[in-house]
Scaffold this active site. Structure first.
Site, mmCIF file in Angstrom:
data_model
loop_
_atom_site.group_PDB
_atom_site.id
_atom_site.type_symbol
_atom_site.label_atom_id
_atom_site.label_comp_id
_atom_site.label_asym_id
_atom_site.label_seq_id
_atom_site.Cartn_x
_atom_site.Cartn_y
_atom_site.Cartn_z
ATOM 1 N N HIS A 156 18.340 -20.669 -1.907
ATOM 2 C CA HIS A 156 19.353 -20.840 -2.499
ATOM 3 C C HIS A 156 19.664 -22.364 -3.212
ATOM 4 O O HIS A 156 19.800 -23.347 -2.484
ATOM 5 C CB HIS A 156 20.904 -20.610 -1.656
ATOM 6 C CG HIS A 156 22.024 -20.433 -2.194
ATOM 7 N ND1 HIS A 156 23.560 -20.008 -1.866
ATOM 8 C CD2 HIS A 156 22.456 -20.623 -3.716
ATOM 9 C CE1 HIS A 156 24.199 -19.991 -2.722
ATOM 10 N NE2 HIS A 156 23.789 -20.402 -3.767
ATOM 11 N N TYR A 168 28.559 -18.886 1.021
ATOM 12 C CA TYR A 168 30.085 -18.409 0.412
ATOM 13 C C TYR A 168 31.120 -18.157 1.604
ATOM 14 O O TYR A 168 31.606 -17.316 1.755
ATOM 15 C CB TYR A 168 29.901 -16.923 -0.185
ATOM 16 C CG TYR A 168 28.868 -17.338 -1.332
ATOM 17 C CD1 TYR A 168 28.574 -18.402 -2.159
ATOM 18 C CD2 TYR A 168 28.149 -16.103 -1.739
ATOM 19 C CE1 TYR A 168 27.586 -18.530 -3.293
ATOM 20 C CE2 TYR A 168 27.391 -15.930 -2.913
ATOM 21 C CZ TYR A 168 27.047 -17.234 -3.560
ATOM 22 O OH TYR A 168 26.146 -17.224 -4.601
#
Length: 310
Positions: free
Chosen positions: A119, A57
């Protein structure tokens, strides 16, 4: 705000969690740091106790670390990830997972994270996840460097297979407890509960399809034509009824998923407040029934594995 156990981890989490993907600069457009800090502080003031982030992110971890100074770190269950670092940048080697954790700790200005997950595991061969990445994750837990470990991803089959094979504390999957799809309730939760694994839910609006502008989503959204048509019908019905489809989508996903928590990502404090309100606001059961009747057939509610690269 209701709170409940995150499975057997001993962690207590709020019904709504804050996702920080929109708070990093660049990934989803511009977001200045002051705005990001306001969102984090608003979430905590409203009783949100789980904050989810990732190296993927952008600089969200670094911004979050600064926003949690002044004693706020002790008020949250902090979750971050490893393995995905860019749109097509994946590294699930044991050495990178370990170094990624250390970098996250530095950026977050903390000596531990509560939840550490791999992830988007569906982007690399499953053998690599099974033989290298998950064992590395479990070793970090054994060493006491993280409290709870798990995986995140979209494909139901992959998530369920890893839950059945390994001693995972938690999994996060997205867009499977929505007005369009109930795969989380019907497929993921039974497997997770049988194996003592907690479930985190995300993407209540199905990556934007269940918003007033859902029909204009980018062409690289992974939804099949059948799912897109169903979403358009849901949006049209809510518009005719004078109802905000995104609010109904949040109500359903938060209240009906059965997951320990639902992650809501936003860069607007008003959207955080709306999500918290959606957690307890009574659902229009007649409208919900009409909307759910527009779902695709049960075997066509998920899109091809691999997620959205947009």
């Amino acid at each position: 705000m209701q709170h409940s156990p995150l499975g057997p981890t001993g962690l207590q989490v709020s019904q709504v969690a804050l996702g920080t993907a929109p708070l990093g600069s660049g990934l989803f457009g511009d977001c200045d740091e002051q705005q990001a800090e306001r969102v984090v502080h608003e979430a905590l003031d409203l009783g949100i106790t789980l904050v989810d982030t990732s190296p993927y992110y952008g600089d969200a971890e670094e911004r979050l670390g600064r926003a949690l100074r002044g004693g706020r770190r002790d008020r949250v269950v902090l979750a971050t990830k490893a393995g995905r670092y860019g749109g097509d940048d994946f590294d699930f080697s044991a050495s990178r997972i370990r170094s990624s954790l250390q970098r996250s700790l530095d950026l977050l200005q903390t000596d531990h994270v509560d939840v550490f997950q791999l992830h988007d595991v569906e982007f690399v061969p499953l053998e690599q996840i099974r033989e290298v990445a998950v064992p590395a994750l479990l070793a970090l837990r054994e060493e006491g460097l993280v409290r709870a470990v798990g995986v995140t991803g979209y494909p139901v089959e992959t998530i369920c297979a890893l839950v059945e094979e390994f001693d995972l504390d938690v999994v996060l999957t997205y867009a499977h407890a929505t007005l369009l799809d109930d795969s989380l309730q019907t497929r993921v939760l039974p497997v997770a509960e049988a194996n003592g694994t907690a479930v985190m839910n995300a993407a209540a609006v199905s990556l934007g399809l269940l918003t007033p502008n859902g029909g204009s989503m980018a062409a690289d959204h992974p939804a099949t034509p059948v799912i897109r048509e169903a979403a358009a019908a849901v949006v049209a019905l809510c518009e005719r009824e004078g109802v905000d489809v995104a609010r109904l989508a949040n109500q359903y996903s938060i209240q009906c998923s059965g997951a320990a928590t639902t992650v809501i990502g936003t860069r607007k404090p008003a959207n955080v407040r709306a999500a918290v309100e959606a957690a307890s606001e009574p659902v229009d059961e007649d409208l919900l029934a009409a909307v759910l009747a527009l779902r695709p057939p049960a075997d066509q509610r998920t899109w091809p594995a691999g997620g959205w690269k947009g």
